[in-house]
Design an enzyme around this catalytic site. Sequence first.
Site, short mmCIF file in Angstrom:
data_model
loop_
_atom_site.label_atom_id
_atom_site.label_comp_id
_atom_site.label_asym_id
_atom_site.label_seq_id
_atom_site.Cartn_x
_atom_site.Cartn_y
_atom_site.Cartn_z
CD GLU A 41 -30.51 28.30 -12.18
OE1 GLU A 41 -29.83 27.25 -12.15
OE2 GLU A 41 -30.80 28.90 -13.23
CD GLU A 98 -29.29 1.94 1.39
OE1 GLU A 98 -28.04 1.99 1.40
OE2 GLU A 98 -30.00 2.84 0.92
CB SER A 115 -23.63 20.66 -4.34
OG SER A 115 -23.11 19.43 -4.76
CD GLU A 121 -27.91 15.62 -0.44
OE1 GLU A 121 -28.21 14.44 -0.20
OE2 GLU A 121 -27.33 15.96 -1.49
CD GLU A 140 -43.28 0.24 -3.94
OE1 GLU A 140 -43.72 1.10 -4.72
OE2 GLU A 140 -43.99 -0.50 -3.24
#
Length: 188
Positions: A41, A98, A115, A121, A140
Amino acid sequence: MTDKDQLTETTVSTQPVFSGKIISLQIDTVTLPDGTTATREVVKHPGAVAVLAIHEGRLLLVDQYRQAMGRCELEIPAGKLEKGEDPQEAAARELQEETGFHSSKLTHLHSFYTSPGFADEIIHLYLAEDLIAGEMSLDEDEFIELYEATPEQALAYITEGRIADAKTILAVYIWQARLAQKAAESVK
């Protein structure tokens, strides 16, 4: 060392399961080194950037609610890469959005997988120095409070569990190592 071919898995087929705004999930059928097959997966992610931003000797942190954790989390500024976006440009963008700060000096520190057992990622970590204050421009759906932490406070936040995500813990320890190195160099 082992021969890498003895460890390599070969993808036989890929079945898409889910495709969302940020991630997708697929199930890969792979041939293992011994010739048998297995399924994997895999979460696909566009990649992200994170910024170790130092302002007047203090680490910039953002506090925001994280649905997956079910609580607020103190983190370094970070965000996902847009398609085709240069990571350094994304780091500058996320820092400004930010925190409101701009940096005249962004340095790539490291890229790491979050991971690798189930996700592709990758986060590109940058150091931002020589910061110039400006205005935040949050998305937003973002609600953030800005914090500044001394090296001691950042370590205390880790101990207390207020900082619990890997990218921020890694950034704090990199910052600590850099401070220790500078201190050692100054005594020479």
